[in-house]
Design an enzyme around this catalytic site. Sequence first.
Site, short mmCIF file in Angstrom:
data_model
loop_
_atom_site.label_atom_id
_atom_site.label_comp_id
_atom_site.label_asym_id
_atom_site.label_seq_id
_atom_site.Cartn_x
_atom_site.Cartn_y
_atom_site.Cartn_z
N HIS A 275 20.91 27.27 100.85
CA HIS A 275 21.50 26.80 99.59
C HIS A 275 22.98 27.18 99.56
O HIS A 275 23.35 28.28 99.98
CB HIS A 275 20.76 27.43 98.40
CG HIS A 275 21.14 26.78 97.10
ND1 HIS A 275 22.33 27.04 96.46
CD2 HIS A 275 20.50 25.84 96.36
CE1 HIS A 275 22.40 26.30 95.36
NE2 HIS A 275 21.30 25.57 95.27
N GLU B 135 22.56 18.30 99.23
CA GLU B 135 23.18 18.77 97.99
C GLU B 135 24.68 18.92 98.20
O GLU B 135 25.13 19.98 98.68
CB GLU B 135 22.61 20.14 97.61
CG GLU B 135 21.12 20.18 97.47
CD GLU B 135 20.70 21.32 96.58
OE1 GLU B 135 20.21 21.06 95.49
OE2 GLU B 135 20.91 22.49 96.96
C1 PEP Z 1 20.89 23.43 93.00
O1 PEP Z 1 21.60 24.42 92.88
O2 PEP Z 1 20.02 23.35 93.87
C2 PEP Z 1 21.10 22.34 92.05
C3 PEP Z 1 20.64 21.18 92.36
O3 PEP Z 1 21.77 22.68 90.92
P1 PEP Z 1 22.15 21.75 89.68
O4 PEP Z 1 20.99 20.81 89.43
O5 PEP Z 1 22.39 22.68 88.55
O6 PEP Z 1 23.37 20.99 90.09
#
Ligand code: PEP
Length: 231
Positions: free
Chosen positions: A86, A154
């Site tokens: 992450h 992400e």
């Molecule tokens: C995350 O940190 O995995 C994430 C998706 O955060 P957010 O939905 O708050 O952007």
Amino acid sequence: MSKLVLANLKMYQSTKESVDDYINKLKEVKDKFIVFPSTIYLEKFIQNNFTCGVQNASVHNPGPYTSEVSIHSLKNMGIKYVLLGHSEVRQNMAEDDELINRKIKQAINNNLKVILCIGESLEAYNQSQTKIILKSQIEKALKDISEEVIISYEPVWAIGSGKTPTNNEIEDITKYIKSLFDYDVKVLYGGSVSDENINTLNEIPNIDGFLIGKAAIDPSSLMKIIEVAEK
Ligand code: PEP
């Protein structure tokens, strides 16, 4: 096929009461998502038969590692999934691809399912370097690993910012990630998924699910996201 919904609760919850309330409000839909709570609240979720994962874990076998939590102990308490790579962990705990690779091996050896998070910075995005960054993160994190993992795409700039790539961009990146694997890898999208944009994001044809941070803290938002992702 309904999509995977993962709720990364990060370090948002800080009272027993708020966790009890959360569990009560979501127990009806507990089989429809995987929750990644704060480690100290894992037991509560497990006692209530939620499917649980952890937000990180130690690379070491049980031993003299003050403050760390072993994958062995997590497995023994019924944890099924582990998030690795992450971006907040990469940044705040200085985890690099080589350490993430060792952690993935440790998780696989202990039969935990791995969700490998990858994503580019805003700078890399602006310089159209996204695919180069993602390929490098995948190659390094999965070096000498043939077992199947789940990938969560992400973009660092999308996490907690309220911004997301366009559906076309996510579709293109998902296709690219899938092309790097010789099995039918599941690819999730994470980064500012909310009950307001889930209808749009759910139209991306090749995405296998969503990793949700902030919006997952609110049970009603999470329920709406689950409902849409099921369609
Ligand atoms: C995350 O940190 O995995 C994430 C998706 O955060 P957010 O939905 O708050 O952007």
